[in-house]
Structures are given as structure tokens and as C-alpha cells.
Motif scaffolding. Structure first.
Motif, mmCIF file in Angstrom:
data_model
loop_
_atom_site.group_PDB
_atom_site.id
_atom_site.type_symbol
_atom_site.label_atom_id
_atom_site.label_comp_id
_atom_site.label_asym_id
_atom_site.label_seq_id
_atom_site.Cartn_x
_atom_site.Cartn_y
_atom_site.Cartn_z
ATOM 1 N N UNK A 71 1.254 -0.809 -0.056
ATOM 2 C CA UNK A 71 -0.125 -0.071 -0.361
ATOM 3 C C UNK A 71 0.850 1.558 0.034
ATOM 4 N N UNK A 72 1.961 0.906 0.555
ATOM 5 C CA UNK A 72 2.553 2.589 1.063
ATOM 6 C C UNK A 72 3.156 2.688 -0.583
ATOM 7 N N UNK A 73 4.181 1.493 -0.864
ATOM 8 C CA UNK A 73 5.187 1.927 -1.798
ATOM 9 C C UNK A 73 3.623 2.102 -3.366
ATOM 10 N N UNK A 74 2.836 1.462 -3.554
ATOM 11 C CA UNK A 74 1.573 2.057 -4.313
ATOM 12 C C UNK A 74 1.570 3.779 -3.785
ATOM 13 N N UNK A 75 1.423 4.533 -2.754
ATOM 14 C CA UNK A 75 0.603 5.328 -2.812
ATOM 15 C C UNK A 75 2.054 6.385 -2.772
ATOM 16 N N UNK A 76 3.215 5.840 -2.329
ATOM 17 C CA UNK A 76 4.041 6.463 -2.770
ATOM 18 C C UNK A 76 4.721 6.533 -4.108
ATOM 19 N N UNK A 77 4.916 5.532 -5.070
ATOM 20 C CA UNK A 77 5.162 5.395 -6.565
ATOM 21 C C UNK A 77 3.942 5.820 -7.192
ATOM 22 N N UNK A 78 2.290 6.253 -6.336
ATOM 23 C CA UNK A 78 1.335 7.555 -7.167
ATOM 24 C C UNK A 78 1.693 8.937 -7.257
ATOM 25 N N UNK A 79 2.519 8.981 -5.664
ATOM 26 C CA UNK A 79 2.435 10.433 -5.314
ATOM 27 C C UNK A 79 3.834 10.817 -6.500
ATOM 28 N N UNK A 80 4.505 10.287 -5.909
ATOM 29 C CA UNK A 80 5.448 10.503 -7.473
ATOM 30 C C UNK A 80 5.741 10.334 -8.581
ATOM 31 N N UNK A 81 5.118 9.271 -9.824
ATOM 32 C CA UNK A 81 4.083 9.323 -10.236
ATOM 33 C C UNK A 81 3.825 10.659 -11.066
ATOM 34 N N UNK A 82 2.543 10.746 -10.395
ATOM 35 C CA UNK A 82 1.458 12.156 -10.461
ATOM 36 C C UNK A 82 2.135 12.967 -10.061
ATOM 37 N N UNK A 83 2.678 13.637 -8.634
ATOM 38 C CA UNK A 83 3.279 14.970 -8.693
ATOM 39 C C UNK A 83 4.277 15.001 -9.438
ATOM 40 N N UNK A 84 4.953 14.755 -9.143
ATOM 41 C CA UNK A 84 6.896 15.393 -10.150
ATOM 42 C C UNK A 84 6.890 14.469 -11.607
ATOM 43 N N UNK A 111 4.168 13.655 -14.493
ATOM 44 C CA UNK A 111 3.033 13.156 -15.017
ATOM 45 C C UNK A 111 2.349 14.617 -14.653
ATOM 46 N N UNK A 112 1.627 15.332 -13.291
ATOM 47 C CA UNK A 112 1.209 16.293 -13.830
ATOM 48 C C UNK A 112 2.017 17.625 -14.273
ATOM 49 N N UNK A 113 3.297 17.827 -13.665
ATOM 50 C CA UNK A 113 3.930 18.683 -14.677
ATOM 51 C C UNK A 113 4.073 18.918 -16.022
ATOM 52 N N UNK A 114 4.802 18.098 -16.096
ATOM 53 C CA UNK A 114 4.120 17.932 -17.648
ATOM 54 C C UNK A 114 3.782 18.171 -18.485
ATOM 55 N N UNK A 115 2.692 17.578 -18.140
ATOM 56 C CA UNK A 115 1.171 18.017 -19.010
ATOM 57 C C UNK A 115 0.739 19.593 -18.848
ATOM 58 N N UNK A 116 0.911 20.065 -17.397
ATOM 59 C CA UNK A 116 0.866 21.121 -17.271
ATOM 60 C C UNK A 116 1.949 22.044 -17.883
ATOM 61 N N UNK A 117 2.678 22.046 -18.368
ATOM 62 C CA UNK A 117 3.545 22.726 -19.234
ATOM 63 C C UNK A 117 3.003 21.955 -20.720
ATOM 64 N N UNK A 118 3.006 21.137 -21.023
ATOM 65 C CA UNK A 118 2.591 20.509 -22.059
ATOM 66 C C UNK A 118 1.420 21.929 -22.925
#
Length: 502
Positions: free
Chosen positions: A260-273, A275-282
């Protein structure tokens, strides 16, 4: 549903879920015939283990056709009989066995209760807890049951109302220590403790029980000897609980937390660092053209496939079966049952040419709401009719519309009531409907829970139903009812197949 239809459903479902009935017997000549025939009234697959009977029981069983009969010459004990029965059932491909005693105390009318419990808790060990109302039991029997319940709680940290019941449903592929099984009555306690230590779900359901008058009872329980054997086993189990059971519990709970913690950390890292910044810039750099919108959908698609196909959801196995006739390049309405937050990522891995109706929580999500909104997903709260112009535009650009007709996630993974919106959209826009069935997301991540469990996730994409086929079903209301029935039936078929191995 009539009584006859209900009985037919029970028989077929027991068979489809690979559930058999197993009856160990020793010198029950007066009752075994009626017990076996009553069980056969519900189940087509009945195993009977004749544990060296010498009172005519063997002759009674030989006269009954259609059973799996296992017999041997010398009485070896209930534990040995169960072991032989389990081995035979496993060899014949069965996943579960409902065990009944041969003395007539268990009612075959309770078999449907075990089937229902198996559907609710697949892969679990189900105990038939004997109702105590209107039952005359000896003080010794009551003491033995309370004694066993207490020590079982000490050994496994599970509180159960009736650990001595012989009316059970066993998940055969989760029987631990079968080769070490003791031969007498204490074997059932041993199986129960090992299942608890290994994390097998254990649930109790109330059942009826019949005890004939004392002078008519046939019991092979030897109070002094068997109680001594059970006491010795409890002593051994208490010792093993500290060196074997507790470490297994810590390992299992630790694994759940790490997943659970691993999935949460991966999700937050993947989305916040990433996907989300890349999409915002794009999105912010340059004009948002049709080509840029398409590339955004491709990004979502490849990210979803990376999670489901390559990285994986911790503890889950992902399988997808798509009908060869399905063409995702042709705009359609995709309908799917709704179980979990994991549904979306499972469906996004199917095609980039799709948009979803979401709830407000998803649309305004602080982690990925920005992505959802710019991918042209829409909140269902805006209303289907108000969204029709946007849907029409998306379809003209080649996109399909994905809608969960239940409108909300299921708490028990069962198919809920369907709303008409998806079928109204298909009619108004002249689109085919592609049925998608999801299994397992609601068990890996249940609604209102915050941890990931182990389990399979299965996605099935059925062939599209054309407008001509839909029109033949009648009105939108008729089509909605048809699809609800279709999903209930197909989801049960998928569950029956998969839950033989969970």
C-alpha cells in the motif's frame, strides 16, 4: 424464481464454481443413505469416504449410484477420511468441498447458505456455526466446544463461535499441512489453525443442527482419549503460534503495508513529479490544438499501460481479453461495471480514443484533476442532456464515450442498478455499445478501504452491439434492463471461473 428454478440455479452454480460435497462416514448405516441422497438433491458432485465401516454402511453406499465413493478396509479416523476425500476432490479438479457428517445432524438444506457465503467471501474457509436454540447438548460437549474456542483464539487471534463444527466449506487449494494432518477428530482444529496462520479468510454462518435422542445417537467420539488428543494438539499449536503463526502474521501484515505504501509513494511521485508538471507545461506552452489534445490522450494511454502491463499494481495480476471483432477506432459508447478507483486505469489501458464521465471528486482531484479536465473528461453531475453537444463533438473527432451505468462504485463488487444515461447517449448519437466487464478491482482496492489486497484483475471486452441489435431490444428503458441482466449474468460467470483459484 420458482423453487425448482432456484434448485436448478444452486446445482449449476455449485458445479460452475467447482464446489463438491464431501461426507466422511463410519458405521452410520441408519442415517448415511438419507444424508447422501439429501446432499445429492442440491449437488451433483458428492464424495463419500467410507472409513472402514463394518455395520452395513458399505452396502448402503454401494446401492447409491452417482457418487464418488472412496473406501478402505480398516477404520483410520475422521482426519484420515477427510484427507483422502480432499485429495480425491483436488484430483478431479474441484476447488471447494462442503463437508457434512454422516450421522444426520447436518441438514442439506443449508448447502445454499454455504454457496452464498462462498460467493461473498471467495477463497475463504466457511464454518457452519450451530444454532444453540432448542438443542439439548451434554455438559461435556458444551465444555469441549467452549474449551476449543478459547484455545483457538489464543493460538490464532481469531474469535469464532463454533470451532468444532464439522459442517464447513474448505478452499481445497489453500489446505496447508494436509500431508501432516492428524488422523482423528482433532484434524479439523489443525486445518483451521493452519488456515488462520496463513491468512486464509475464516467466516462463520449460522446453520441448523439435529441431535437425536441420546439413546438413538451414534457417536464415535471417545471423550477421554479424543479430549486428551485435542489437548495435546492445543499445546503443540500454542507453541507453534509463537514461532510460526506470529511470524507469518507479521510478514503478511507487513507485506500489505509495504504494498500500500509503495503504491502510494509511486503514485504521488509519478503524478506530482512527472505527469502533472509535464501536462501543465504541455498545456500552457503554445496553443491547444487538436493534435496536442490527441497526444495528451496518447500520454494517458501509455502511462496506464505502463502501470497495468509493465510496472504492475502491487499484489495484483492483470489480465485482459478483447473480442477480436472490437474496433476501438470506431466511436462507440463503452459501458462498464464500477468497483474501485482502479477501474479507470484498467480501462485507460484499452485505447487512447476514449473519454470518461467521472464524478466530481475525480474531476476536482488535486493530484490529477488538471489532467482529467484537459483530457476532456466531464463530470456526470452536469447531466447527460447538457453534455450532449460536447459528446457529439468528441464523437465527430473519433472518440468513444465511456460511462459507468451504475453511477457509483460497488461496495460488495456485485452489479448495482443501471441508470439509463449511457444507453440514451448511444441512441441519440447512433452509436454501438461495447460491453466491458471488470473483475477484481473491487477486491484489490475495496470501496472505503485504504490498503491494497492481493488478487487478480480481469478485464473482458465483448463484441459491440450495433444500433440495429439495440433497436430490437425496445426502448431505452428496455435496453437498460437488458444490459443490467446481461452484466449480472456474465459477471457471475466470470466470478465462478476466477474464484476457483483466488
Amino acid at each position: 424464481m420458482t423453487d425448482e428454478e432456484n434448485l436448478t440455479y444452486i446445482r449449476h452454480t455449485l458445479h460452475d464454481r467447482a464446489i463438491c460435497v464431501l461426507i466422511p462416514t463410519y458405521n452410520n448405516v441408519g442415517t448415511i443413505g438419507a444424508v447422501v441422497r439429501a446432499a445429492m438433491g442440491y449437488c451433483d458432485d458428492v464424495f463419500v469416504v467410507d472409513d472402514g465401516s463394518d455395520d452395513g454402511t458399505s452396502e448402503v453406499l454401494a446401492a447409491i449410484g452417482g457418487i464418488h465413493l472412496i473406501s478402505y478396509g480398516r477404520n483410520r479416523g475422521k482426519g484420515y477420511a477427510l484427507k483422502r476425500g480432499f485429495e480425491a476432490a483436488l484430483k478431479d479438479g474441484f476447488a471447494y468441498a462442503i463437508t457434512m457428517d454422516g450421522d444426520g445432524q447436518h441438514s442439506a438444506d443449508d448447502i445454499p447458505l454455504f454457496l452464498k457465503a462462498n460467493q461473498e467471501w471467495p477463497g475463504s474457509l466457511i464454518l457452519g456455526s450451530r444454532k444453540k436454540e432448542n438443542i439439548v447438548r451434554s455438559r461435556g460437549s458444551s465444555f469441549a466446544n467452549n474449551f476449543s474456542n478459547f484455545w483457538f483464539a489464543v493460538e490464532t487471534w481469531h474469535l469464532l463461535p463454533d470451532t468444532q463444527t464439522g459442517y464447513r466449506l474448505y478452499p481445497l487449494k489453500k489446505l496447508y499441512g494436509l500431508h501432516l494432518l492428524t488422523s482423528r477428530y482433532e484434524a479439523e482444529l489443525e486445518l483451521l489453525a493452519l488456515a488462520a496462520w496463513h491468512g486464509v479468510g475464516i467466516h462463520s454462518i449460522p446453520i441448523d443442527v439435529y441431535y437425536p435422542p441420546k439413546e438413538e445417537r451414534v457417536s464415535h467420539f471417545r471423550p477421554a482419549l479424543d479430549f486428551t488428543r485435542i489437548s495435546i494438539l492445543n499445546t503443540v499449536l500454542c507453541a507453534l503460534a509463537g514461532v510460526y503463526g506470529l511470524p507469518l502474521l507479521i510478514w503478511r501484515k507487513g507485506g500489505t503495508i509495504l504494498r500500500t505504501v509503495g503504491a502510494l509513494v509511486f503514485f504521488l511521485f509519478f503524478m506530482m513529479l512527472i505527469i502533472s508538471p509535464s501536462v501543465w507545461i504541455y498545456v500552457k506552452v503554445g496553443k491547444m490544438t487538436e493534435k496536442k489534445k490527441w497526444k495528451l490522450h496518447l500520454l494517458i494511454y501509455h502511462a496506464a499501460r505502463a502501470v497495468t502491463k509493465r510496472i504492475g499494481i502491487p499484489g495484483a495480476t492483470f489480465t485482459c481479453n478483447i473480442d477480436p471483432s472490437v474496433d476501438f477506432n470506431k466511436p462507440s459508447v463503452i459501458v462498464c461495471n464500477h468497483q474501485s478507483h482502479l477501474d479507470l486505469i484498467s480501462l485507460l489501458s484499452l485505447t487512447p480514443k476514449v473519454i470518461f464521465l467521472t464524478n466530481d471528486w475525480v474531476w476536482h482531484n488535486p493530484f490529477y484533476g488538471f489532467l482529467i479536465r484537459h483530457a476532456e473528461y466531464y463530470p456526470a453531475s452536469q447531466g447527460i442532456e447538457n453534455l450532449m453537444p460536447q459528446f457529439r463533438s468528441l464523437v465527430e473527432r473519433g472518440y468513444s464515450i465511456a460511462i459507468f451505468p451504475e453511477g457509483t462504485r460497488s461496495t460488495d463488487c456485485k452489479i448495482g442498478r443501471f441508470h439509463r444515461g449511457a444507453f440514451y447517449v448511444a441512441e441519440e448519437l447512433g452509436l454501438d455499445i461495447i460491453p466491458v466487464y471488470l473483475y477484481g478491482t473491487g477486491r484489490v482496492l475495496r470501496k472505503k478501504t485504504y490498503h491494497l489486497a492481493k488478487g487478480p484483475i480481469y478485464v473482458e471486452v465483448d463484441k459491440a452491439m450495433t444500433q440495429a441489435e439495440l433497436a430490437a431490444k425496445g426502448t431505452v428503458k428496455d435496453i437498460t434492463k437488458y444490459f443490467h441482466s446481461l452484466y449480472v449474468r456474465r459477471f457471475e460467470e466470470i466470478s465462478n471461473k476466477i474464484e476457483q483459484d483466488v
